[in-house]
Design an enzyme around this catalytic site. Structure first.
Site, PDB file in Angstrom:
ATOM      1  N   HIS A 219       9.140  -8.711   1.320  1.00  0.00           N
ATOM      2  CA  HIS A 219       9.045  -7.700   0.327  1.00  0.00           C
ATOM      3  C   HIS A 219       9.766  -8.184  -1.026  1.00  0.00           C
ATOM      4  O   HIS A 219      11.019  -8.238  -0.971  1.00  0.00           O
ATOM      5  CB  HIS A 219       9.620  -6.499   0.880  1.00  0.00           C
TER       6      HIS A 219
ATOM      7  N   HIS B 118       6.230 -12.058   5.829  1.00  0.00           N
ATOM      8  CA  HIS B 118       5.974 -11.521   4.581  1.00  0.00           C
ATOM      9  C   HIS B 118       7.069 -11.008   3.977  1.00  0.00           C
ATOM     10  O   HIS B 118       8.206 -10.752   4.884  1.00  0.00           O
ATOM     11  CB  HIS B 118       4.980 -10.322   4.359  1.00  0.00           C
TER      12      HIS B 118
ATOM     13  N   GLY C  81      12.494  -3.954  11.526  1.00  0.00           N
ATOM     14  CA  GLY C  81      11.553  -2.855  10.945  1.00  0.00           C
ATOM     15  C   GLY C  81      10.171  -3.548  10.671  1.00  0.00           C
ATOM     16  O   GLY C  81       9.385  -3.008  10.054  1.00  0.00           O
TER      17      GLY C  81
ATOM     18  N   ILE D  58       0.791  -1.118   0.050  1.00  0.00           N
ATOM     19  CA  ILE D  58      -0.018  -0.114   0.019  1.00  0.00           C
ATOM     20  C   ILE D  58       0.974   1.341   0.006  1.00  0.00           C
ATOM     21  O   ILE D  58       0.207   2.230  -0.450  1.00  0.00           O
ATOM     22  CB  ILE D  58      -0.874   0.094   1.232  1.00  0.00           C
TER      23      ILE D  58
ATOM     24  N   ASN E 233      11.764  -8.631   6.957  1.00  0.00           N
ATOM     25  CA  ASN E 233      12.049  -7.641   8.343  1.00  0.00           C
ATOM     26  C   ASN E 233      11.666  -8.481   9.539  1.00  0.00           C
ATOM     27  O   ASN E 233      10.385  -9.152   9.377  1.00  0.00           O
ATOM     28  CB  ASN E 233      11.453  -6.294   8.155  1.00  0.00           C
TER      29      ASN E 233
END
Ligand code: 5GP
Ligand code: ZN
Length: 114
Positions: A102, A100, A93, A31, A87
């Site tokens: 990235h 998940h 972070g 998002i 992360n």
């Protein structure tokens, strides 16, 4: 798991732009993208952090990297490359406590990361 954002997105209860899904994994557009391509590759199974993978999750983890390569190729990143980041907890972070990865691409990434 109740009150988990990515469980809810996986179940279709919270909207997101899904770019891939199968019975084990799904991928959505972040998002708040930080690169021209910024996808999140997410196991359907609720696992809080990458510290929590078990031996029985080995195929799942391999599948995430295979999916990253496939989505990178579909987005013409195979030649220039891309970055996959997971992360973990506060110093890493992590903000959403459902594992998940990235997938970032479309620009040169800095090293070391901030
Ligand atoms: P983390 O900080 O845990 O490594 O990554 C969480 C990511 O989820 C962030 O990049 C954030 O922008 C993204 N994110 C948070 N909420 C939502 C949402 O409701 N939908 C989507 N598509 N991404 C989200
Ligand atoms: Zn979850």
């Amino acid at each position: 798991m109740a009150d988990c954002l990515f469980c809810s997105i996986g179940a279709g209860e919270v909207p997101a732009e899904k770019v891939y899904e199968d019975d084990q994994l799904f991928a959505i557009r972040d998002i708040n993208p930080v690169a021209p391509l910024h996808l999140l590759l997410i196991p359907r199974k609720h696992i809080a952090t990458i510290l929590d993978f078990e031996d029985t999750d080995s195929a799942l983890v391999a599948g995430i990297y295979r999916l990253a390569a496939r989505l990178a190729a579909e987005n013409d990143l195979s030649d220039d490359g891309y970055r996959v980041v997971a992360n973990c907890k506060s110093d890493g972070g992590q903000t959403v406590y459902h594992v998940h990865f990235h997938l970032l691409g479309g620009r040169a990434m800095a090293w070391p990361p901030g």
